[in-house]
Design an enzyme around this catalytic site. Structure first.
Site, PDB file in Angstrom:
ATOM      1  N   TYR A 133      30.794  39.894  38.821  1.00 39.71           N
ATOM      2  CA  TYR A 133      31.667  41.603  39.220  1.00 39.71           C
ATOM      3  C   TYR A 133      31.322  42.188  37.639  1.00 39.71           C
ATOM      4  O   TYR A 133      32.217  40.821  37.159  1.00 39.71           O
ATOM      5  CB  TYR A 133      32.159  41.333  40.386  1.00 39.71           C
ATOM      6  N   ASP A 161      33.759  33.967  44.600  1.00 42.02           N
ATOM      7  CA  ASP A 161      33.536  35.307  45.016  1.00 42.02           C
ATOM      8  C   ASP A 161      32.561  35.765  46.196  1.00 42.02           C
ATOM      9  O   ASP A 161      31.606  35.069  45.964  1.00 42.02           O
ATOM     10  CB  ASP A 161      32.942  36.587  44.294  1.00 42.02           C
ATOM     11  N   ARG A 185      57.835  42.623  48.825  1.00 40.23           N
ATOM     12  CA  ARG A 185      57.078  42.581  48.107  1.00 40.23           C
ATOM     13  C   ARG A 185      55.954  41.045  47.887  1.00 40.23           C
ATOM     14  O   ARG A 185      55.597  41.032  47.956  1.00 40.23           O
ATOM     15  CB  ARG A 185      57.464  42.601  46.592  1.00 40.23           C
ATOM     16  N   LYS A 223      35.714  46.119  50.828  1.00 40.57           N
ATOM     17  CA  LYS A 223      33.672  45.905  51.353  1.00 40.57           C
ATOM     18  C   LYS A 223      34.141  45.419  53.311  1.00 40.57           C
ATOM     19  O   LYS A 223      34.030  46.562  53.262  1.00 40.57           O
ATOM     20  CB  LYS A 223      32.640  45.171  50.274  1.00 40.57           C
TER      21      LYS A 223
END
Ligand SMILES: *Cc1c(COP(=O)(O)O)cnc(C)c1O
Length: 391
Positions: A110, A182, A57, A207
């Site tokens: 966003y 961001d 993990r 993206k």
């Protein structure tokens, strides 16, 4: 190539970093590691907890191969790969905030990040306020004694205001807050927010890093001081990115530099062409000299991305439908960053609270992919004709 050579040129980093063929029987790429269980040989080994990997993990060689590249590109202390761009934003925010704290978010950020703040952080006792993306050093007037995080997205991916990262960082730090940026639009090739004073940089790896519209990923890169808090929250929340997804990010990164160069040139070509078309009121692209933030963009960025906006003369919904419903190459969809061009009508009213959006006319967002430019112009041109005919 080891991380110690991370001062190499960007193209060389993208080609060589995060690969260790000698550990993989000579195969060029780090393969997909799938695995939860990691084995220990002895009781002493499990007591020492000093193996490179303890449990899947927390990552594996495939996820680490991606993290090494982004760390080098951003000039970061470390990077963590997370399952999506939104997860990068939420983990970064939670790493800074506790009950009773205050958060400031750029009004152009966003929208799902805003929803997280309004819909979840509120319940956890955090207040959120929104600020004018062009506030620059005016941010210091909004800082409260309990403001612990500032979230910027430069340029905003719908409205394309460039933010003054050094000024926001100075105001945030003077008030004891961390600045999260961001950086999805520019990618670390064209902007490195940590070098401009930010503490944490997030990417929608979905993206530009993935680049082929076929996987989700996010990255969080930090300074040395911010790292422990980010990794602590990430591990407590159990966020994990699979080797399969990490492999797609790693593969996309190998061509990031040449893709960004092409995206930049093509987007600018179409943006300039759009400025000449009848019915186009404004093109929102920071690399165009008439953009209100052009000087700031020139100061802090070394290039521009695939994504920009344009505003058409006011017209009813039917005209918008006439434009977008019959395009043959551009398609409508969320996300961006792939090889295929996208065009999206945007309604801004819901997502603005600090500075209402006053532009007349209909706003569209475009991502320019790799189709032939003349073909793209013909598709857009026919769409603009249909729009004007339906006004
Ligand atoms: C898409 C996007 C995100 C979210 O990324 P997901 O991987 O879709 O969660 C965050 N920031 C920006 C600027 C984006 O465009």
């Amino acid at each position: 190539m080891t991380a110690s050579r991370s001062d190499a040129a960007v193209e060389t980093i993208l080609t060589h970093l995060g690969r260790a063929p000698e550990e993989q029987f000579g195969f060029v790429n780090t393969p997909v590691y799938r695995g939860s269980t990691v084995l220990f040989k002895t009781l002493a080994d499990i007591e020492a907890q000093s193996q490179r990997f303890l449990y899947g993990r927390a990552g594996n060689p495939t996820t680490e191969s991606v993290e090494a590249v982004i760390t080098a590109l951003e000039g970061a202390h470390r990077t963590r790969l997370v399952p999506s761009g939104l997860a990068a934003i939420t983990v970064a925010l939670m790493s800074c905030l506790k009950a009773g704290d205050d958060l400031l978010i750029s009004d152009s950020a966003y929208e799902p990040g805003r929803k997280f703040a309004d819909g979840y952080l509120t319940r956890m006792g955090v207040t959120t306020r929104y600020f004018d993306p062009r506030i620059r050093s005016g941010l210091s007037e909004l800082m409260q004694s309990n403001t612990r995080a500032v979230l910027a997205e430069s340029p905003g991916s719908l409205t394309f205001e460039v933010q003054d990262i050094p000024a926001l960082a100075a105001a945030a730090h003077a008030g004891g807050a961390r600045l999260i940026v961001d950086n999805s639009w520019a990618s670390p090739l064209f902007c490195q927010p940590l070098k401009l004073g930010a503490d944490i940089v997030v990417h929608a790896g979905t993206k530009m890093f993935v680049g082929h519209s076929d996987a989700f990923a996010g990255t969080i890169s930090t300074t040395g001081a911010a790292w422990a808090d980010v990794e602590h929250v990430r591990s407590l929340l159990g966020f994990f990115t699979s080797g399969d997804d990490a492999f797609l990010v790693a593969r996309g990164l190998r061509t990031l530099a040449i893709r960004m160069k092409e995206h930049q040139a093509r987007a600018l070509d179409i943006a300039r062409w759009l400025q000449q078309q009848p019915g186009v009121v404004k093109v929102l692209h920071p690399a165009l000299p008439d953009h209100p933030d052009h000087a700031l963009w020139k100061r802090d960025f070394t290039g521009s991305g695939s994504l920009f906006g344009f505003i058409l003369e006011p017209a009813p919904r039917d005209a918008v439908a006439a434009l977008v419903d019959h395009l043959t190459l551009f398609s409508m969809g969320y996300s961006w960053g792939g090889y295929e061009s996208l065009l999206l009508p945007v309604k801004i009213t819901r997502a603005r609270t600090a500075v209402p959006w006053h532009e007349d006319g209909n706003l569209f967002r475009v991502h320019i992919g790799f189709e032939d430019l003349e073909d793209l112009k013909a598709d857009l041109s026919a769409g603009l004709d249909r729009y004007r005919a339906a006004r």
